[in-house]
Design a protein around this motif. Sequence first.
Motif: not given
Lengths: 672, 672
Positions: A470-475, A563-575, A653-662
């Motif tokens: 995941y960390a790699q995918a989100t750089e 929940v992981p999608l929501a946290i990612g969309m609200l607070l970003g990849v690091e959160a 989180s890994l699969v949706f990493a590109p979306v959350i990253l963007q």
Amino acid sequence: MGITLPIICGLLALIFAFILSTGIAKEDSGNDRMKEISGYIHEGAMAFLMREYKYLAGFIVVVAIVIFAAIDYKTAICFVFGAVFSILAGYFGMNVATKANVRTAQAARDGQSKALKIAFSGGAVMGMSVVGLGVIGLTIFYWVFGNNPEFITGFGLGASSIALFARVGGGIYTKAADVGADLVGKVEAGIPEDDPRNPAVIADNVGDNVGDVAGMGADLFESYVGSIISALTLGYFLFSGDQPKIMFPLVLASIGILASIIGTIFARNSKNASPQKALNAGTYIGGILVIIGSFILSNQTFGDYKAFGAILAGLVVGILIGKVTEIYTADQYKSVKRIAKQSETGPATTIITGFAVGMYSTMIPIILICIGILFSFYIMGGASNVSMGLYGISLAAVGMLSTTGLVVAVDAYGPIADNAGGIAEMSELPHSVREVTDKLDSVGNTTAAIGKGFAIGSAALTALALFASYAQATELKSIDLLTPVTLVGVLIGAMLPFLFGALTMESVGKAANEMIEEVRRQFKTIPGIMEGKGKPDYKKCVDISTAAALKEMILPGILAIIVPLAIGMLLGVEALGGLIGGAVASGVLVAILMANAGGAWDNAKKYIEGGAHGGKGSDAHKAAVVGDTVGDPFKDTSGPAMNILIKLMTIVSLVFAPVILQYGGILLNLLK
Amino acid sequence: MGITLPIICGLLALIFAFILSTGIAKEDSGNDRMKEISGYIHEGAMAFLMREYKYLAGFIVVVAIVIFAAIDYKTAICFVFGAVFSILAGYFGMNVATKANVRTAQAARDGQSKALKIAFSGGAVMGMSVVGLGVIGLTIFYWVFGNNPEFITGFGLGASSIALFARVGGGIYTKAADVGADLVGKVEAGIPEDDPRNPAVIADNVGDNVGDVAGMGADLFESYVGSIISALTLGYFLFSGDQPKIMFPLVLASIGILASIIGTIFARNSKNASPQKALNAGTYIGGILVIIGSFILSNQTFGDYKAFGAILAGLVVGILIGKVTEIYTADQYKSVKRIAKQSETGPATTIITGFAVGMYSTMIPIILICIGILFSFYIMGGASNVSMGLYGISLAAVGMLSTTGLVVAVDAYGPIADNAGGIAEMSELPHSVREVTDKLDSVGNTTAAIGKGFAIGSAALTALALFASYAQATELKSIDLLTPVTLVGVLIGAMLPFLFGALTMESVGKAANEMIEEVRRQFKTIPGIMEGKGKPDYKKCVDISTAAALKEMILPGILAIIVPLAIGMLLGVEALGGLIGGAVASGVLVAILMANAGGAWDNAKKYIEGGAHGGKGSDAHKAAVVGDTVGDPFKDTSGPAMNILIKLMTIVSLVFAPVILQYGGILLNLLK
């Protein structure tokens, strides 16, 4: 050679499974009464699967469309196949398990040796299906999409989704039936366990298959493919284009399959009088073969033994966690004895002591996992090359899971032996038959506890490996605990296993209550039921468990994905990274606590039933039964659900990493 | 003005405490029998304190020498004073509480109003001692060592060390006595609670003071000084030399003291017929005064209202966590009702439901804490200035704790009212007296549950604030979850609360067993004891609880200090940062789970005793009693011990940060 070896080994596993299941089908399935009862169990189990699949079909279609829209069609296809392959493995395994049970009972008439062989063969079908389908699926989609592992994260997500429903649904099913059958049958009506007059007895036996065969199989299928996916994706970035190196995890898995097949044949044909020793012998042979194979492979592929070191670390940690689990949950050790002793002062002290044992038992597995992480990271040179070190962690996970075929075989053997005992009882077979099945079953209890420890350990390592991906995918260069959103992620992540535990335990309670009502109703309204003349309506109880399990798994299932999608969309990849870290840490702990406390209570009760502290019917026994009942949802529903939760959230989180990253971090941007 | 205001306000608090305690001493302490019994309690409590102090004296000397050798003499001196001031606060509080109890009982003869006044005044002495000594100690050592907060971390460590022993020792003491008195007295001998024939009854009443007055006071003393220390150290680096800004937290605390005094006077003199409303009115007035004061102060000091925002966030989160705690543990809400209902199907369902409630109850407090973190970080401009953001988090903690004087007063009121009821029972005062004390006590149960929630929330925020100070002291730019040692730190840190929970629960079990043996022995060997003619040997039971508590607190105590140091020395400052993060996350969760499950079980039992589900003596009641007994060590020993654990480990890390920074990471260097 490339993809040939994994495909061949995967096919070998499936062919072996097919041969085993044909062999089982040919065995004698006993008298009419036995056929009738095992027919009910088989039917009930298949009915559950079919209704589950109907739900799942809708779910798969919806999620596939979402993935297609948000990511790409390749990941969506992989997702569908990951889900379907997991379903297939579960279907094959359960289909055979529900045939092997009655044949084991019948074979037990002629003594232990053949009964063990059938029961273990039944389990091996599940094991071989898991590894065969896993390796074939991953290899094909790796190859089809241009020797690129980017899309097979979808395969992992598919596997994870099914695992969630199989483990959580299965866990609710089995405990609702179990608690319902026990509370009304054993406690209120005073009839023994597995008595055919009890309307919930078939549901109870179906539950063993649904939870402990299909649920556990899906859980380990997920860990298995997850660990390989992580190693493939990390390796793909590390070894730019060097196919033999990238393919290393799949080749290692192939070696693991061959080792598992040989180990299975050994255990199956062992002439050892002790079933435990026969199973152990097979497991050890499998493990040693993997060690030898990976020793050679490591040198051939990388020119050194570093990868071998990481793999060995994973294997050893897996075995040791299993051993520690045994020490805390088997009655020859002091923890279970202490719980039994405390049962003399009533249920409160039973619960307090068992809970303390469960908490205490988290210490050594965590330290072992930590040693495994550090060792596999640094032996791969993580000090100078972090990516290489993280690759080492994922290899440790693959190493731990390389003998999954065997582990699942041994694990699924348990419920088959358990079912065989139930069928023997319900068909009123001679006492000697029940003695044989009891002996097989008691071994199954130990292997089940060890298997649970292994499942938790491997889930933790797999989740951590996927976390690295995941960390790699989100750089992400870092996931910094000093950043408040990370801290918030960690706190919320750590809380989720508690919430998940609460939801699943409540679900068991609700489903069990429905079952209790129904059993009471049948006892009241069906004439002659207690005299064995009126026929109980088994199907109705099976329906209740099925419906309740399917209904109750929806909310936890959605939570784990949303929940992981929501946290990612609200607070970003690091959160979101923090969320995963927190969830893994607390999920592993809660899982170990619940599994071991539950296992210890169970065996403390059995220890007392064996004659200690006044034996069956004493006050100590009554207290121990309370402990066992509390432990049921602990060890068979909520505890195992944690494994799924942490893996599923990570792979979502890994699969949706590109979306959350963007697009992610909406709230964070507002705060800034 | 500088240090004048905090010193004056601190002295005001102490003078107010002195006036209150003189007032209490003047009240009528009842008839000879009452004097005799309260004398036993007072003696027992003081005997415990004295023996504890003897142990602690040795501990303080040893640790002070270590600090002197490893850090410097200034930190060592601060450490000694932090410890001594915490001891003094506990001594004052307990000394008065054990005098207020009998006078409350006597006043209850004339109705509720005066009894409430005495009981609350007793609690207020503890509250005022805590804040007065806290602010005076911090201010003096800040000033003495050159307006430099670097050394007062030692003061925090001293306070933390005493809190550990007071909370853990007190928790073991009170539950050993409670369980021992209940299991033999109520269950085996069938005599009522607080019956003077029960040899453990005095120890039980002493335990209320030791655990709920001294233990809780030391816990909040630690949070109080810890949060101020964190804000002072962060501010010192931020506002290089700008004294009014650096001193801001101490001035804020001074405002809090004045607000608490006014709130206390209000509550004390309230003519409200409902004791709950009287206490609430005082609390609200105190809170509003702090809000107004910090609004003005924020603008005066910083020229804006950002600091005010952070403080307000802390205050609001603290109040809301208390409210949520009430919702999960008070019998007018559905969680407790559901547990009571499930008691109808026996103790197993009681335990499962209560446990699920406890797990579920973690969700909202964690979300509230997260909102508090994000809000206070970003309102202070953390997006562009991280240090400023972290300062905001520490201000939120100071804000939450600004009314500590009131919170402790309300909290310590509970055990005094409880004791008053016990004394009324043992002295065979008229039934009407017991009715008054029961009413006061039932309010105390609610305030105790809310106080526990507040203690957990404030411990979390304080630990996080200290965590920020730790990062600053170690010059860490990040604590990166992708670094394997950090991950290992997080995993081990998250495991420690589980280990701590196991150890403390086992300690209660062991100590309770000794007590049970002793009570049984006295019932057997003392002639005429059951007829009320033979005199039970109260002192022996007090001795057992005292000795057991002191013995059993050593291992957890050492662990909490040694483990962070060991991890720091072996794996370095970043791993230690991970350890703190993991421990805080999982510690808060376990603490909330245990406190709320325990509180909910307790009130479910009381709810049934009030007549629901068959009332006292019904099967549901028996099941609920099991839940309550399990909940005892949950809510009064292991749960509260988590607060201490996370704060102590954080401040140990902070104090020894320079040493670890220089010499730590031995194993890590080898691995590299």
